[in-house]
Design a protein around this motif. Structure first.
Motif, mmCIF file in Angstrom:
data_model
loop_
_atom_site.group_PDB
_atom_site.id
_atom_site.type_symbol
_atom_site.label_atom_id
_atom_site.label_comp_id
_atom_site.label_asym_id
_atom_site.label_seq_id
_atom_site.Cartn_x
_atom_site.Cartn_y
_atom_site.Cartn_z
ATOM 1 N N LEU A 607 -38.937 -32.520 12.048
ATOM 2 C CA LEU A 607 -39.724 -31.366 12.495
ATOM 3 C C LEU A 607 -41.187 -31.763 12.455
ATOM 4 O O LEU A 607 -41.711 -32.099 11.387
ATOM 5 N N GLY A 608 -41.849 -31.757 13.608
ATOM 6 C CA GLY A 608 -43.236 -32.207 13.643
ATOM 7 C C GLY A 608 -44.075 -31.457 14.655
ATOM 8 O O GLY A 608 -43.586 -30.597 15.386
ATOM 9 N N HIS A 609 -45.348 -31.827 14.715
ATOM 10 C CA HIS A 609 -46.228 -31.184 15.699
ATOM 11 C C HIS A 609 -46.163 -31.931 17.024
ATOM 12 O O HIS A 609 -45.856 -33.122 17.063
ATOM 13 N N GLN A 610 -46.423 -31.215 18.096
ATOM 14 C CA GLN A 610 -46.366 -31.796 19.430
ATOM 15 C C GLN A 610 -47.490 -32.802 19.604
ATOM 16 O O GLN A 610 -48.664 -32.488 19.448
ATOM 17 N N LEU A 611 -47.129 -34.046 19.941
ATOM 18 C CA LEU A 611 -48.125 -35.118 20.052
ATOM 19 C C LEU A 611 -48.779 -35.163 21.425
ATOM 20 O O LEU A 611 -49.951 -35.517 21.548
ATOM 21 N N GLY A 612 -48.035 -34.850 22.460
ATOM 22 C CA GLY A 612 -48.554 -34.964 23.814
ATOM 23 C C GLY A 612 -48.983 -33.633 24.394
ATOM 24 O O GLY A 612 -48.879 -32.583 23.763
ATOM 25 N N HIS A 644 -51.094 -31.563 11.677
ATOM 26 C CA HIS A 644 -50.423 -32.095 10.495
ATOM 27 C C HIS A 644 -50.490 -31.130 9.311
ATOM 28 O O HIS A 644 -49.494 -30.902 8.620
ATOM 29 N N ALA A 645 -51.669 -30.544 9.091
ATOM 30 C CA ALA A 645 -51.839 -29.651 7.940
ATOM 31 C C ALA A 645 -51.157 -28.306 8.121
ATOM 32 O O ALA A 645 -50.966 -27.559 7.149
ATOM 33 N N SER A 646 -50.784 -27.990 9.356
ATOM 34 C CA SER A 646 -50.252 -26.655 9.659
ATOM 35 C C SER A 646 -48.966 -26.332 8.904
ATOM 36 O O SER A 646 -48.654 -25.157 8.686
ATOM 37 N N PHE A 647 -48.212 -27.353 8.522
ATOM 38 C CA PHE A 647 -46.899 -27.140 7.923
ATOM 39 C C PHE A 647 -46.975 -26.863 6.419
ATOM 40 O O PHE A 647 -45.948 -26.638 5.789
ATOM 41 N N GLY A 654 -56.972 -23.354 5.014
ATOM 42 C CA GLY A 654 -57.967 -23.639 6.031
ATOM 43 C C GLY A 654 -58.195 -22.447 6.939
ATOM 44 O O GLY A 654 -59.336 -22.065 7.221
ATOM 45 N N ASP A 655 -57.115 -21.825 7.393
ATOM 46 C CA ASP A 655 -57.239 -20.645 8.246
ATOM 47 C C ASP A 655 -57.877 -19.479 7.502
ATOM 48 O O ASP A 655 -58.711 -18.753 8.045
ATOM 49 N N GLU A 656 -57.492 -19.293 6.253
ATOM 50 C CA GLU A 656 -58.013 -18.170 5.478
ATOM 51 C C GLU A 656 -59.506 -18.303 5.202
ATOM 52 O O GLU A 656 -60.228 -17.311 5.090
ATOM 53 N N PHE A 657 -59.974 -19.544 5.117
ATOM 54 C CA PHE A 657 -61.404 -19.782 4.896
ATOM 55 C C PHE A 657 -62.165 -20.056 6.192
ATOM 56 O O PHE A 657 -63.371 -20.249 6.180
ATOM 57 N N GLY A 660 -61.755 -25.150 10.673
ATOM 58 C CA GLY A 660 -60.958 -25.679 11.773
ATOM 59 C C GLY A 660 -60.364 -27.038 11.449
ATOM 60 O O GLY A 660 -61.010 -27.874 10.831
ATOM 61 N N TYR A 661 -59.117 -27.257 11.855
ATOM 62 C CA TYR A 661 -58.473 -28.558 11.666
ATOM 63 C C TYR A 661 -57.712 -28.965 12.924
ATOM 64 O O TYR A 661 -56.829 -29.817 12.884
ATOM 65 N N GLY A 662 -58.081 -28.352 14.049
ATOM 66 C CA GLY A 662 -57.534 -28.770 15.337
ATOM 67 C C GLY A 662 -56.312 -28.041 15.816
ATOM 68 O O GLY A 662 -55.826 -28.299 16.919
#
Length: 706
Positions: A607-612, A644-647, A654-657, A660-662
């Protein structure tokens, strides 16, 4: 100008037949247990001329006081006079409805009732531009029914009509040209009004009713942004709320260190949506105390007031999809919770994290980070377990002749009552925040609101166990949201802190281990060493738990493992080395130890983030390599808009503060997706329960690549 659009321009259309003069228009019923009294107070400030009509050598104001009252059968407060109602209708362009209907709106406050109580916390309320103070009557009555003294101020010549005791009615002398200087004058003038009102009340017969050390303020629209001005100029105001008001007089350094709440429409004030939300963002940076930024879905500007509530009953359409009665209930609940917390010192879970009771409300920004509540039906407990492996030296500090580990154990609890688990120690918080870019105190993460009860009594026996391994440099706490979720669904979860591989880890005897591996050369063999070392850690943890007091809680035939980043990449080596692990997941981790023949026949999921730019167009080559060696049940899913950090909890914080992390998909949404797929995967493979979400993507952001 944008603020004019906020404050005055309301496109109204009739969606139902106009109410007749004898229609039963009602306000929201107070939710407290105390009867409410009210009185009108006339005040005259002779120290200054009126700012809008300089020929008037004084500033005269009308104030409505609402307060807990001795039960009385007296007459109820009139909502508006007919002159005020006609002015409101004329300004809004409402025709076909007799203004007299507004004079018969049912209220709940008894006029001139005898007050009950002394030294009450006080809340000053300031209405929107052009709006009479009547628009905040429901909110005033609700607060008073809960034991507050409410001071509702009419700012003369700034609304369409104010009626005075001698019968004269003032109009909107301030209406006309609206440049930035106008709005600054308006806000600063309201701050002076508020200070004068407080001065007057503390010297009046009402002084015994007021606790001058517990004063708050809130306002709607320009009344909301004027709260900032009033707090800057008057330190008596201990806490404040801006309800749906755009700032035009920015808060400057040194800012404001008292509690503050932004509370507004999601459509206008969600971060990044436009100039209006940017004004909140600018002020947010200058707020140095407790703060929240909450948005409400489906609301229009009048939805927070009685204008929206009564208008909807009259068949007027303000463009809101959330019913006005619901909007009023949401507003009252959050305003009351805020002042209960900051004027009375009462804990308010409603302000700690999103509530299932009010799903319309989103936490856009916070100064106290929180973990989303678990979705399972079981309370969660957690405890910290110290383990020492004397069979091997530490791989990163060979002078230490043993490997010591900290494990956070999460499990279904017998009761939800008890103190919540501390997220990290002060030392761990400082180490994790160091060089993070967050301008917050080093112990901030110790205040993280968690959902598990510390050292709670476990509920159940023979439960499936899931081992979680965090990313490199990340402490075990960063997988707490996932761990709490799994535990709420009946799993025991062991989150491993891999010593010397994260920013810092505290031990029960008080010593602290930093990131010794960070100083090691990260050559080609570094990732391999990490993964194989973590596999050894996992096997040791399983051995230890099987011979501990926790053994009866665990079914050793149903063990799974998942991890994030290098923790995810370590899952395959751990499964190869230890046959007790029946199913595994790699969450967004590039692998360094190749899976070689005969491969792995047990269930596995990537399970990962979309690379393309498009789904599955670009993939991780190490996953492709290992995929070919997976001979059992397997899935490969990717999440669009995640990073990457989203999971992990890192993305949530990061969102609460507002850092931005992309990511384009919020961390809260990615966390929801992650929780759903991790839980479904282990439900299927450790419990044998069918989970359709694993057979076809259950979220629009998710694609199955294989």
């Amino acid at each position: 100008m944008r603020t004019l659009a906020l404050a005055t321009a309301v496109a109204l259309t009739l969606t139902a037949p106009p109410a007749s003069a004898d229609s039963a228009l009602t306000l929201a019923k107070p939710t407290g247990d105390r009867p409410v009294g009210t009185t009108s107070v006339y005040l005259k400030d002779t120290s200054r001329p009126d700012p809008w009509v300089p020929s008037v050598p004084y500033r005269e104001l009308m104030v409505s006081l609402f307060y807990p009252a001795v039960p009385s059968p007296g007459p109820k407060k009139q909502f508006m006079t007919e002159a005020e109602a006609k002015a409101v209708f004329d300004e809004a362009g409402i025709t076909g409805i007799p203004p007299s209907v507004m004079t018969t709106v049912r209220t709940d406050a008894v006029v001139d009732a005898r007050p009950a109580g002394r030294a009450l916390p006080a809340v000053v309320l300031s209405p929107g531009f052009k709006r009479p103070r009547a628009e905040l009557t429901s909110l005033s009555e609700d607060l008073a029914s809960h034991g507050y003294l409410v001071v509702l101020v009419d700012h003369t010549y700034e609304n369409v009509a104010t009626t005075f005791p001698d019968g004269h009615v003032t109009g909107c002398a301030a209406c006309g040209n609206y440049d930035p200087q106008f709005w600054q004058k308006l806000q600063r003038g309201r701050a002076k009004d508020v200070s004068f009102v407080l001065d007057s009340l503390t010297r009046s017969k009402w002084a015994p009713l007021l606790d001058a050390s517990r004063i708050g303020m809130a306002g709607h629209s320009v009344g909301g942004v004027s709260t900032v001005n009033a707090m800057v100029t008057d330190p008596r105001i201990k806490a404040g709320i801006d309800v749906d008001g755009t700032q035009n007089d920015p808060l400057l350094a040194p800012g404001l260190d008292r509690p503050f709440l932004f509370f507004g429409r999601q459509s206008l004030y969600a971060p990044g949506t436009g100039q209006e939300s940017q004004t909140w963002d600018d002020d947010w940076k200058q707020l140095t105390g407790w703060k929240r930024w909450l948005t409400v879905a489906g609301m229009a500007h009048p939805s927070f007031t009685d204008i929206g509530l009564v208008g909807e009953q009259l068949g007027l359409d303000f463009g809101a999809s959330t019913p006005a009665v619901r909007g009023q209930a949401i507003t009252a609940a959050y305003v009351r919770a805020f002042f209960d917390r900051h004027l009375r010192g009462r804990p308010q879970p409603l302000l700690d994290q999103p509530s299932v009771q009010y799903p319309e409300v989103a936490f856009a920004r916070t100064s106290t980070p929180y973990l989303p509540a678990p979705t399972g039906d079981r309370p969660v407990g957690s405890t910290q377990v110290y383990l020492k492996d004397t069979s091997r030296p530490d791989p990163w500090v060979p002078s230490v002749p043993y490997r010591e580990l900290m494990v956070s154990l999460f499990y279904p609890a017998a009761s939800p009552k008890g103190p919540k688990t501390q997220y990290v120690t002060p030392e761990e918080s400082a180490a994790l925040l160091d060089r993070s870019g967050l301008d917050v105190p080093p112990d901030t993460l110790t205040t993280m609101v968690t959902n598990s009860v510390a050292d709670a009594r476990p509920a159940g026996r023979g439960l499936p166990l899931i081992v979680l391994s965090p990313g490199y440099t990340k402490p075990r706490a960063t997988l707490s949201a996932l761990a709490e979720e799994l535990a709420s669904h009946g799993y025991v979860v062991a989150v491993i802190g891999h010593t010397y591989e994260n920013t810092g880890q505290s031990f029960p005897d008080g010593h602290f281990a930093g990131c010794a591996s960070c100083a090691v050369s990260h050559d080609d063999g570094f990732g391999e060493k990490l993964e194989l070392g973590r596999a050894a850690d996992v096997s040791f943890v399983l051995d230890s738990l099987a011979h501990s007091k926790w053994a009866p809680l665990i079914d050793s035939s149903r063990i799974g493992m998942a991890g994030h980043s290098i923790g995810g990449a370590s899952t395959i080596p751990a499964m190869v080395a230890d046959s007790r692990i029946q199913a595994g997941m790699n969450i967004d981790g590039t692998t360094h130890v190749p899976l070689t023949p005969p491969g792995l026949s047990r269930p596995f999921m990537f399970l990962g983030h979309q690379l393309g730019a498009t789904a599955c167009a670009q993939t991780d080559s190490t996953w492709e390599r290992d995929w070919a060696q997976l001979t059992g049940w397997r899935r490969w899913a990717e999440v669009q808009g995640a990073q990457h950090a989203s999971f992990t909890d890192v993305g949530l914080v990061g969102d609460e503060f507002g850092v931005g992390y992309g990511a384009k998909t919020t961390a809260l949404r990615t966390q929801e997706i992650t929780r759903a797929y991790v839980t479904a995967f282990f439900d299927r493979h450790l419990r044998g329960e069918p989970r359709p979400i694993l057979d076809r993507p259950g979220y629009p952001e998710v694609s199955f690549c294989h």
